[in-house]
Scaffold this active site. Sequence first.
Site, PDB file in Angstrom:
ATOM      1  N   LYS A 111     -69.601 -14.702 -23.490  1.00 39.98           N
ATOM      2  CA  LYS A 111     -69.129 -14.084 -24.734  1.00 39.98           C
ATOM      3  C   LYS A 111     -70.303 -13.524 -25.530  1.00 39.98           C
ATOM      4  CE  LYS A 111     -64.674 -14.156 -25.391  1.00 39.98           C
ATOM      5  NZ  LYS A 111     -63.994 -12.877 -25.496  1.00 39.98           N
ATOM      6  N   LYS A 194     -55.366 -10.553  -7.099  1.00 47.35           N
ATOM      7  CA  LYS A 194     -54.732 -11.326  -8.159  1.00 47.35           C
ATOM      8  C   LYS A 194     -54.218 -10.423  -9.273  1.00 47.35           C
ATOM      9  CE  LYS A 194     -55.686 -15.350 -10.949  1.00 47.35           C
ATOM     10  NZ  LYS A 194     -56.699 -15.863 -11.838  1.00 47.35           N
ATOM     11  N   LYS A 197     -54.463  -9.141 -16.352  1.00 50.07           N
ATOM     12  CA  LYS A 197     -54.263  -8.025 -17.286  1.00 50.07           C
ATOM     13  C   LYS A 197     -55.484  -7.124 -17.397  1.00 50.07           C
ATOM     14  CE  LYS A 197     -54.175 -11.624 -20.648  1.00 50.07           C
ATOM     15  NZ  LYS A 197     -53.030 -12.454 -20.828  1.00 50.07           N
TER      16      LYS A 197
END
Length: 328
Positions: A111, A194, A197
């Site tokens: 992050k 897979k 999104k």
Amino acid sequence: MEKVVSGIRPTGYLHLGNYFGAVKSFIEMQDKYDCMFFIADWHSLTTRPKPEDIQDSARIILAEYLACGIDPQKAPIYVQSDVKETLELYLYLNMNAYIGELGRVTTFKEKARQQPDNVNAGLFTYPTLMAADILQHRAKKVPVGKDQEQNMEMARKCASRFNRIYGVDFFPEPQNFYFNSQALKVPGLDGSGKMGKSTGNCIYLHDDDKTISKKVMKAVTDGGPEKANSEKPEVIENLFTFLRICSTQDTYDYFDEKWNDCSIRYGDLKKQIAADICATVAPIREQINEYISNKELLDKIAKEGADRARESASVTLKEVRRIIGFRS
Ligand code: TRP
């Protein structure tokens, strides 16, 4: 019954991969364990969502989980920010969490790389907030994905360190609980392994029939089988996985035979897949829409969930305050 807690980050709409993975497992678990699920809206603040989006995204997720079959009587669903007890425990846990260990958490490092101009303390203490989510209910099991391993490790450290510092045996060390083997891995439509999104290869539970058909018809295929009874390449195996998930055994066998004798037509296969996915998704979509249009009901369910969560957390916090030395 053993206590199970899990948090759901409000990061967007549910897709078929979520449904056949985490969501179906939650639904199975609600009969076997003392479950609580919550929407982690405080955690979402690490990326500064717009104020006007916060409540709506929580409501959408709530509607989706209810539509999929979470029964709030069996497994209360609450919104994290409705239960202030979490914050007090978060503070206590932060007092015993070390900068070194928090800095080593991979999700933090990732992050920090993604948003270099906003490496905030909330991001840094994400694992202690998550530990507070879990420990406030003294939960023993936490259904999570593989990517949460380090956060779970921190939660266990928080529990055992608290016990050690105060010489008590109060917090159980929460165990990761991987979705059972029945959790199906749903492939992407772009030939990737897979559905996710980020890759734009998903079918969402709120997609209408037309959207679903369009997406399925565009799914990646190959030139077709060249000799009888050959092994299916990954992109084709992926399509057959959809048959396995959403169609009947007869349908699967029918197309499997066509593959084996080289008479398969991908157009027909896709049409079948599209129809069967639509049949799976349509009733869920209708339920989602019904819940979404019933804001009062959603808010009532969230409120009841919060009441139950607060009840459970306040018992823990009372004891924690006493153990630490505060008035309880
Ligand atoms: N970190 C989890 C995720 O990204 C969400 C989460 C927050 C959570 N608090 C939790 C999961 C507590 C389990 C228990 O998916």
